[in-house]
Design an enzyme around this catalytic site. Structure first.
Site, PDB file in Angstrom:
ATOM      1  N   GLU A   1       9.894  58.351  52.272  1.00 23.43           N
ATOM      2  CA  GLU A   1      10.123  57.535  51.077  1.00 23.43           C
ATOM      3  C   GLU A   1      10.952  58.275  50.037  1.00 23.43           C
ATOM      4  OE1 GLU A   1       7.194  58.352  52.606  1.00 23.43           O
ATOM      5  OE2 GLU A   1       5.594  57.130  51.752  1.00 23.43           O
TER       6      GLU A   1
ATOM      7  N   CYS B   1       4.437  60.187  46.861  1.00 22.99           N
ATOM      8  CA  CYS B   1       5.441  59.137  47.074  1.00 22.99           C
ATOM      9  C   CYS B   1       5.161  57.906  46.207  1.00 22.99           C
ATOM     10  CB  CYS B   1       5.501  58.761  48.550  1.00 22.99           C
ATOM     11  SG  CYS B   1       6.117  60.122  49.578  1.00 22.99           S
TER      12      CYS B   1
END
Length: 164
Positions: A68, A99
């Site tokens: 991500e 993330c």
């Protein structure tokens, strides 16, 4: 048209969450082939993939090189701004705290994940960083997209690791 629906009002292809998750799964497969935990992510804006990322923790020797984060960094370069307004991140596994925090801080509009992570997922499973009321931005979350496919790639990877 290759499993892509077309909006009858225009000639612009309308892709589904499943179509975009399949693209993230292909990146996860690539990560697994490179010996990385098989997680893939893509960034989509205005119906187009603008960035890709896959886990590269081992190859880059960087604990923050999650799929991500790499996709968000590439997306920021693509849009020319750290603010990722209007961007959706598709990722094969529910984001961790790091993330999820980055999704909030970069103002990602939406995250779509495949496999939930009840132990350490922070988009609603273990914690809800993406929707925490005290944050300056809330990220819309859709979970469980192609969940079984996303789980299977992780299972297969760790089965191979255990056999070695």
């Amino acid at each position: 048209m290759d499993g892509i629906d077309t909006d009858p009002a225009s000639t612009v292809p309308v892709r589904s969450d499943e179509d975009f998750m399949r693209a993230a799964l292909r990146l996860a497969e690539m990560a697994g082939e490179q010996g990385e935990v098989p997680i893939g992510a893509i960034a989509v804006k205005d119906g187009q993939i603008i960035a890709r990322g896959w886990n590269q923790v081992e190859s880059l020797k960087d604990g923050t090189a999650h799929a991500e984060l790499l996709a968000m960094t590439a997306a920021a370069a693509a849009v020319g701004d750290w603010r990722l307004d209007g961007v959706t991140i598709y990722v094969t596994k529910e984001p961790c705290a790091m993330c999820a925090g980055a999704l909030v801080n970069t103002r990602v509009d939406r995250v779509v994940y495949g496999m939930p992570d009840p132990r350490s997922g922070c988009a609603g499973s273990a914690l809800d960083v993406t929707g925490f009321p005290g944050m300056l931005h809330r990220v819309r979350v859709t979970g469980g997209v192609l969940e079984e496919d996303c789980k299977q790639i992780i299972r297969d990877f760790f089965l191979r690791v255990r056999k070695r």
